[in-house]
Design a protein around this motif. Sequence first.
Motif, mmCIF file in Angstrom:
data_model
loop_
_atom_site.group_PDB
_atom_site.id
_atom_site.type_symbol
_atom_site.label_atom_id
_atom_site.label_comp_id
_atom_site.label_asym_id
_atom_site.label_seq_id
_atom_site.Cartn_x
_atom_site.Cartn_y
_atom_site.Cartn_z
ATOM 1 N N MET A 40 10.122 17.873 5.833
ATOM 2 C CA MET A 40 8.982 17.636 6.038
ATOM 3 C C MET A 40 8.322 17.902 4.488
ATOM 4 N N LEU A 41 8.926 18.055 3.454
ATOM 5 C CA LEU A 41 8.711 18.060 2.053
ATOM 6 C C LEU A 41 8.766 16.701 2.039
ATOM 7 N N HIS A 42 9.487 15.814 2.347
ATOM 8 C CA HIS A 42 9.636 13.897 1.512
ATOM 9 C C HIS A 42 8.331 13.548 3.461
ATOM 10 N N VAL A 43 8.364 13.599 4.120
ATOM 11 C CA VAL A 43 7.320 13.046 4.873
ATOM 12 C C VAL A 43 5.880 13.437 4.309
ATOM 13 N N PHE A 44 5.962 14.641 3.383
ATOM 14 C CA PHE A 44 4.935 14.927 3.718
ATOM 15 C C PHE A 44 3.476 14.616 2.358
ATOM 16 N N ILE A 45 4.496 14.155 0.632
ATOM 17 C CA ILE A 45 3.766 13.866 0.025
ATOM 18 C C ILE A 45 3.505 12.445 0.000
ATOM 19 N N PRO A 46 3.953 11.688 0.389
ATOM 20 C CA PRO A 46 3.602 9.473 0.825
ATOM 21 C C PRO A 46 2.647 9.720 1.599
ATOM 22 N N LEU A 47 2.689 11.180 3.177
ATOM 23 C CA LEU A 47 1.848 10.652 3.536
ATOM 24 C C LEU A 47 0.271 11.649 3.691
ATOM 25 N N MET A 48 0.057 12.733 2.322
ATOM 26 C CA MET A 48 -0.575 13.414 1.760
ATOM 27 C C MET A 48 -1.369 11.925 0.677
ATOM 28 N N LEU A 49 -0.776 11.439 0.229
ATOM 29 C CA LEU A 49 -0.835 10.546 -1.406
ATOM 30 C C LEU A 49 -1.157 9.159 -0.997
ATOM 31 N N GLN A 50 -1.404 8.725 0.494
ATOM 32 C CA GLN A 50 -1.492 6.859 0.780
ATOM 33 C C GLN A 50 -3.022 6.653 0.376
ATOM 34 N N LYS A 51 -2.816 5.719 -0.466
ATOM 35 C CA LYS A 51 -4.327 5.237 -0.679
ATOM 36 C C LYS A 51 -5.062 4.639 0.099
ATOM 37 N N PRO A 52 -5.870 5.422 0.889
ATOM 38 C CA PRO A 52 -7.321 4.153 1.746
ATOM 39 C C PRO A 52 -7.369 3.061 2.261
ATOM 40 N N SER A 53 -7.410 2.567 0.681
ATOM 41 C CA SER A 53 -7.165 1.101 0.643
ATOM 42 C C SER A 53 -7.087 0.646 -0.931
ATOM 43 N N ALA A 54 -6.714 -0.607 -0.842
ATOM 44 C CA ALA A 54 -6.366 -0.853 -2.022
ATOM 45 C C ALA A 54 -7.590 -0.348 -3.442
ATOM 46 N N ASN A 55 -8.371 -0.493 -3.258
ATOM 47 C CA ASN A 55 -9.111 -0.136 -4.276
ATOM 48 C C ASN A 55 -9.863 1.103 -4.331
ATOM 49 N N SER A 56 -9.989 1.742 -3.922
ATOM 50 C CA SER A 56 -10.113 3.222 -3.225
ATOM 51 C C SER A 56 -9.907 4.200 -5.057
ATOM 52 N N LYS A 57 -11.138 4.800 -4.622
ATOM 53 C CA LYS A 57 -11.566 5.259 -5.549
ATOM 54 C C LYS A 57 -11.446 6.780 -5.741
ATOM 55 N N ALA A 58 -11.089 7.611 -7.341
ATOM 56 C CA ALA A 58 -10.122 8.689 -7.133
ATOM 57 C C ALA A 58 -11.428 9.701 -6.267
ATOM 58 N N LYS A 59 -12.172 10.175 -6.271
ATOM 59 C CA LYS A 59 -13.546 10.349 -5.680
ATOM 60 C C LYS A 59 -13.491 10.477 -4.139
ATOM 61 N N ASN A 60 -13.216 8.752 -3.608
ATOM 62 C CA ASN A 60 -12.863 9.159 -1.967
ATOM 63 C C ASN A 60 -11.196 9.588 -1.470
ATOM 64 N N ASN A 61 -10.427 8.960 -2.787
ATOM 65 C CA ASN A 61 -8.743 9.576 -2.464
ATOM 66 C C ASN A 61 -8.509 11.583 -2.164
ATOM 67 N N ALA A 62 -9.555 11.901 -2.866
ATOM 68 C CA ALA A 62 -9.612 13.289 -3.155
ATOM 69 C C ALA A 62 -10.044 13.978 -1.643
ATOM 70 N N LYS A 63 -11.673 13.096 -1.155
ATOM 71 C CA LYS A 63 -11.960 13.502 0.500
ATOM 72 C C LYS A 63 -10.874 13.397 1.598
ATOM 73 N N PHE A 64 -9.947 12.312 1.146
ATOM 74 C CA PHE A 64 -8.865 11.487 1.965
ATOM 75 C C PHE A 64 -7.987 12.736 1.671
ATOM 76 N N LEU A 65 -7.748 13.294 0.578
ATOM 77 C CA LEU A 65 -6.201 14.075 0.591
ATOM 78 C C LEU A 65 -7.329 15.290 1.436
ATOM 79 N N ALA A 66 -8.122 15.818 1.060
ATOM 80 C CA ALA A 66 -8.819 17.210 2.216
ATOM 81 C C ALA A 66 -8.600 17.092 3.254
ATOM 82 N N ALA A 67 -9.098 15.877 3.755
ATOM 83 C CA ALA A 67 -9.185 15.692 5.822
ATOM 84 C C ALA A 67 -7.825 15.835 5.445
ATOM 85 N N ARG A 68 -6.472 15.177 5.481
ATOM 86 C CA ARG A 68 -5.277 15.499 5.606
ATOM 87 C C ARG A 68 -4.817 16.361 5.613
#
Length: 153
Positions: A40-68
Amino acid sequence: KKNLFTLPRGKAGVQFIKEMTRLIYLFTDQTAWRDQSLSMLHVFIPLMLQKPSANSKAKNNAKFLAARLVKWSEGDLQSLMDEAREIQVRVGESLKRKEVSCHVAFTRLMLLGQVGKAVKLIDNDSEVKGVHKLTRPVKTVLAAKHPDGRPAP
């Protein structure tokens, strides 16, 4: 190239660390989830930290992480996997476009007679650096690419 963003600071980052810690404790505390917790840990890390887009900003990444993280805690793995697959499709398409543009650039440089620049373009994208050691498999591949010549008439 990895498609992961760095862990953001703030609530989302703290929640991510707490969930990672919880998964590790499931393993170390000899719980019923011990056998599955590392998977589960090996799946969790890349699943949570995957960039939503190539040029995503840190603020958007934080929102996506929270939603995930909310989806993960609710057990909504299907929507997490659907999102991950969609992102991977987009990444694959952009890699294909990059490869095509590299071919076009190489052809353009060759037609302009700029062979040195064209070769550098190829070498920059290559994952193989330097000269291979002459091992048996390398020798076999080279022999297949360069068959014996015919004797001169």
